[in-house]
Design a protein around this motif. Sequence first.
Motif, PDB file in Angstrom:
ATOM      1  N   MET A  63       3.285  -0.676  -0.236  1.00 37.19           N
ATOM      2  CA  MET A  63       3.702   0.366   0.695  1.00 37.19           C
ATOM      3  C   MET A  63       4.483  -0.305   1.812  1.00 37.19           C
ATOM      4  O   MET A  63       4.047  -1.329   2.355  1.00 37.19           O
ATOM      5  N   THR A  64       5.621   0.274   2.166  1.00 37.05           N
ATOM      6  CA  THR A  64       6.454  -0.279   3.225  1.00 37.05           C
ATOM      7  C   THR A  64       6.020   0.280   4.575  1.00 37.05           C
ATOM      8  O   THR A  64       5.226   1.209   4.661  1.00 37.05           O
ATOM      9  N   SER A  65       6.584  -0.285   5.626  1.00 34.59           N
ATOM     10  CA  SER A  65       6.275   0.189   6.978  1.00 34.59           C
ATOM     11  C   SER A  65       6.755   1.611   7.195  1.00 34.59           C
ATOM     12  O   SER A  65       6.247   2.328   8.050  1.00 34.59           O
ATOM     13  N   GLY A  66       7.705   2.053   6.397  1.00 34.64           N
ATOM     14  CA  GLY A  66       8.203   3.427   6.484  1.00 34.64           C
ATOM     15  C   GLY A  66       7.402   4.400   5.637  1.00 34.64           C
ATOM     16  O   GLY A  66       7.694   5.591   5.610  1.00 34.64           O
ATOM     17  N   GLY A  67       6.415   3.893   4.894  1.00 38.81           N
ATOM     18  CA  GLY A  67       5.571   4.756   4.084  1.00 38.81           C
ATOM     19  C   GLY A  67       6.063   4.941   2.658  1.00 38.81           C
ATOM     20  O   GLY A  67       5.540   5.768   1.928  1.00 38.81           O
ATOM     21  N   ILE A  68       7.054   4.173   2.244  1.00 36.86           N
ATOM     22  CA  ILE A  68       7.578   4.276   0.884  1.00 36.86           C
ATOM     23  C   ILE A  68       6.670   3.500  -0.059  1.00 36.86           C
ATOM     24  O   ILE A  68       6.352   2.342   0.184  1.00 36.86           O
ATOM     25  N   LEU A  69       6.244   4.163  -1.131  1.00 32.99           N
ATOM     26  CA  LEU A  69       5.420   3.522  -2.140  1.00 32.99           C
ATOM     27  C   LEU A  69       6.303   3.102  -3.296  1.00 32.99           C
ATOM     28  O   LEU A  69       7.187   3.847  -3.721  1.00 32.99           O
ATOM     29  N   THR A  85      10.885   2.858  -6.939  1.00 31.07           N
ATOM     30  CA  THR A  85      10.086   3.951  -6.395  1.00 31.07           C
ATOM     31  C   THR A  85      10.486   5.287  -7.006  1.00 31.07           C
ATOM     32  O   THR A  85      11.630   5.482  -7.402  1.00 31.07           O
ATOM     33  N   THR A 101       1.399  -3.230   3.012  1.00 30.24           N
ATOM     34  CA  THR A 101       0.184  -3.129   2.211  1.00 30.24           C
ATOM     35  C   THR A 101       0.489  -3.419   0.753  1.00 30.24           C
ATOM     36  O   THR A 101       1.463  -2.900   0.211  1.00 30.24           O
TER      37      THR A 101
END
Length: 135
Positions: A63-69, A85, A101
Amino acid sequence: MLNFIQALPLVAAKPPTKGMNILMIVMIIGMFAMLFISSRREKKRSEQIEQMRENLKLGDEVMTSGGILGKVVTVRDDDSVIIETGADRIKLCLTKRAIVTNITKEKEMAKEKAEAKKAKATKNSTKSEKPEKKN
């Protein structure tokens, strides 16, 4: 009432007692201890995040800091990662610092904790089932 108001400056002008000085020193030491503990926790957490970023491998869900999984497709030497993604399999090139994460590792750790907890529970239940010796 007038006597109380006249005596108020006299009470406020008293120098601090020895007990007040000790209390002040203890409070200052306590504040520095709390500051030290919180800085150690922050340093430990940042080291864990950096280690997670260094140990990224192909197939990890992140998961990126922007919320992209997404799923890691390529790990480059120049401190960048390509993730895939969505259902359209869109590829994004990101720096490792953008990843906050590693979902795959978190799932593995949660599974290990659950297994350890289950093993501990079964170990405790087998101890309680053993018959007690009578003297």
